[in-house]
Design a protein around this motif. Structure first.
Motif, PDB file in Angstrom:
ATOM      1  N   ASP A  55     -22.825 -37.802 -51.428  1.00  0.00           N
ATOM      2  CA  ASP A  55     -23.008 -36.134 -50.322  1.00  0.00           C
ATOM      3  C   ASP A  55     -23.317 -35.667 -48.895  1.00  0.00           C
ATOM      4  OD1 ASP A  55     -24.954 -34.725 -52.903  1.00  0.00           O
ATOM      5  OD2 ASP A  55     -24.234 -37.296 -53.378  1.00  0.00           O
ATOM      6  N   VAL A  56     -23.852 -37.567 -48.310  1.00  0.00           N
ATOM      7  CA  VAL A  56     -24.769 -37.329 -47.422  1.00  0.00           C
ATOM      8  C   VAL A  56     -23.586 -37.598 -46.367  1.00  0.00           C
ATOM      9  CG1 VAL A  56     -25.404 -39.252 -45.815  1.00  0.00           C
ATOM     10  CG2 VAL A  56     -26.679 -38.953 -47.347  1.00  0.00           C
TER      11      VAL A  56
ATOM     12  N   CYS B  33     -21.035 -35.494 -55.830  1.00  0.00           N
ATOM     13  CA  CYS B  33     -21.710 -35.286 -55.487  1.00  0.00           C
ATOM     14  C   CYS B  33     -22.895 -35.887 -56.019  1.00  0.00           C
ATOM     15  CB  CYS B  33     -21.995 -33.424 -55.852  1.00  0.00           C
ATOM     16  SG  CYS B  33     -23.790 -32.734 -55.284  1.00  0.00           S
TER      17      CYS B  33
ATOM     18  N   GLN C  47     -27.944 -34.167 -53.714  1.00  0.00           N
ATOM     19  CA  GLN C  47     -28.106 -33.611 -52.629  1.00  0.00           C
ATOM     20  C   GLN C  47     -28.446 -31.706 -52.638  1.00  0.00           C
ATOM     21  OE1 GLN C  47     -29.806 -35.154 -49.916  1.00  0.00           O
ATOM     22  NE2 GLN C  47     -28.594 -36.964 -49.590  1.00  0.00           N
TER      23      GLN C  47
ATOM     24  N   ASP D 264     -32.309 -41.519 -50.915  1.00  0.00           N
ATOM     25  CA  ASP D 264     -31.184 -40.499 -51.307  1.00  0.00           C
ATOM     26  C   ASP D 264     -31.937 -39.885 -52.408  1.00  0.00           C
ATOM     27  OD1 ASP D 264     -27.903 -40.304 -50.834  1.00  0.00           O
ATOM     28  OD2 ASP D 264     -28.645 -40.576 -53.078  1.00  0.00           O
ATOM     29  N   ASP D 265     -31.253 -38.576 -52.486  1.00  0.00           N
ATOM     30  CA  ASP D 265     -31.565 -37.507 -53.732  1.00  0.00           C
ATOM     31  C   ASP D 265     -31.069 -38.070 -55.369  1.00  0.00           C
ATOM     32  OD1 ASP D 265     -32.732 -35.993 -52.602  1.00  0.00           O
ATOM     33  OD2 ASP D 265     -31.186 -34.819 -52.603  1.00  0.00           O
TER      34      ASP D 265
END
Length: 319
Positions: A223-224, A248, A251, A42-43
């Motif tokens: 985000d996801v 956020c 991502q 995950d970012d």
């Protein structure tokens, strides 16, 4: 030997021990920090890890080596990684727990070896953690709540897509709800548990739109899950009716959508995970030098919109 000479010798010995201790905790040896992170898929966590690495690389007093492991959301994997860290003789542990309560017996073992513990992003229920460093999750939820209230002009129906087992997600939903309590004409249709999965988010949003065709807004706690809910909205051809706001974590797809003026994604509370990583290393150095650190450290968030997307994207990626 006179009493005066004995006292002088004892004082000199105490000073020598103190100097040796200070040398060990400063430039005398390389400090090794073990970091067990929830995921590296995950970012948010990729960026948090980069903050750890960069801050460690810049440190000269003491010099720091940071070992980063990916727990991949698995408790057994995280427990194994922490055991490996202890076998390697780490000086401090940083972790984002896969299970805030089940991790506690292992943290007792870590503490028993006199290894300080810092948690990041997700809180444990253990009292042994020296400091917890996280985004202002409650504030992020409030930013999103106020944005939705303003967009709806105080009237409409909203849903929350969440994963309510981690403190970060729970606090984001709480903050969102707190703001909307001041808007009695905005109805919260429910909290949809999407388990931090894009596919699950599509499914629960599909179900919600069938049960509540009146829904106007969806808030995703990361985000996801927000992007998954949006895929459902887009698939149903309802982007004119249903809008999205997200919390956020960075991502690239989310930033790209904001910069492109996405018709569905209207706003976000922007988190700064890189700063969490930097602050964790700074706190580790302070702890290892026997300095006081706050029990909790909050990293501020900012409102991200179509209008400031270019500016905040540059700021975020510039660290």
């Amino acid at each position: 030997m006179s009493v005066k000479k004995i006292c002088l010798v004892l004082v000199m010995l105490a000073l020598l021990v103190s100097l040796v201790g200070c040398s060990k905790k400063s430039g005398g040896k390389e400090i090794v920090i073990g970091a067990s992170l929830l995921t590296q898929q995950d970012d948010f966590y990729i960026t948090l890890a980069q903050g750890l690495k960069d801050a460690a690389a810049k440190s000269q007093d003491p010099k720091i080596k940071v070992l980063i492991r990916n727990a991949d959301f698995k408790l057994t994997r995280q427990l194994g990684d922490i055991d490996d860290f202890m076998q390697q003789g780490i000086d401090l542990l940083i972790l984002s727990p896969t299970s805030p309560s089940a991790i506690c017996p292992t943290l007792e073992e870590v503490d028993g070896q006199h290894i300080p513990i810092i948690s990041v992003d997700i809180k444990t229920t253990s009292p042994l953690v020296k400091t917890h460093i996280m985004s202002d999750d409650l504030g992020a939820g409030k930013v999103c709540g106020q944005f939705v209230a303003d967009q709806l002009k105080g009237k409409g129906s909203v849903a929350i897509v969440t994963h309510p087992i981690y403190s970060s997600g729970i606090n984001r939903a709480i903050g969102f709800r707190e703001v909307l309590q001041g808007y009695p004409d905005i109805k919260i249709l429910g909290e949809l548990n999407a388990e931090s999965s894009r596919e699950k988010s599509i499914s629960v949003m599909d179900d919600l739109m069938m049960a509540h065709p009146e829904v106007n807004y969806v808030m995703g706690i990361n985000d996801v899950m927000t992007l998954g809910a949006m895929a459902s909205i887009e698939g149903a051809g309802k982007t004119d009716q249903i809008k999205a706001v997200m919390i956020c974590g960075g991502q690239k797809e989310a930033f790209d959508r904001f910069k492109a003026g996405d018709p569905c994604l209207k706003g976000a509370a922007l988190l700064y995970p890189y700063q969490i990583g930097v602050k964790a290393i700074e706190s580790a150095v302070a702890i290892l030098k026997d300095q006081e650190v706050p029990k909790e450290i909050l990293i501020p968030v900012k409102l991200l919109t179509h209008e400031n997307a270019d500016q905040l994207t540059t700021e975020w990626y510039g660290k």
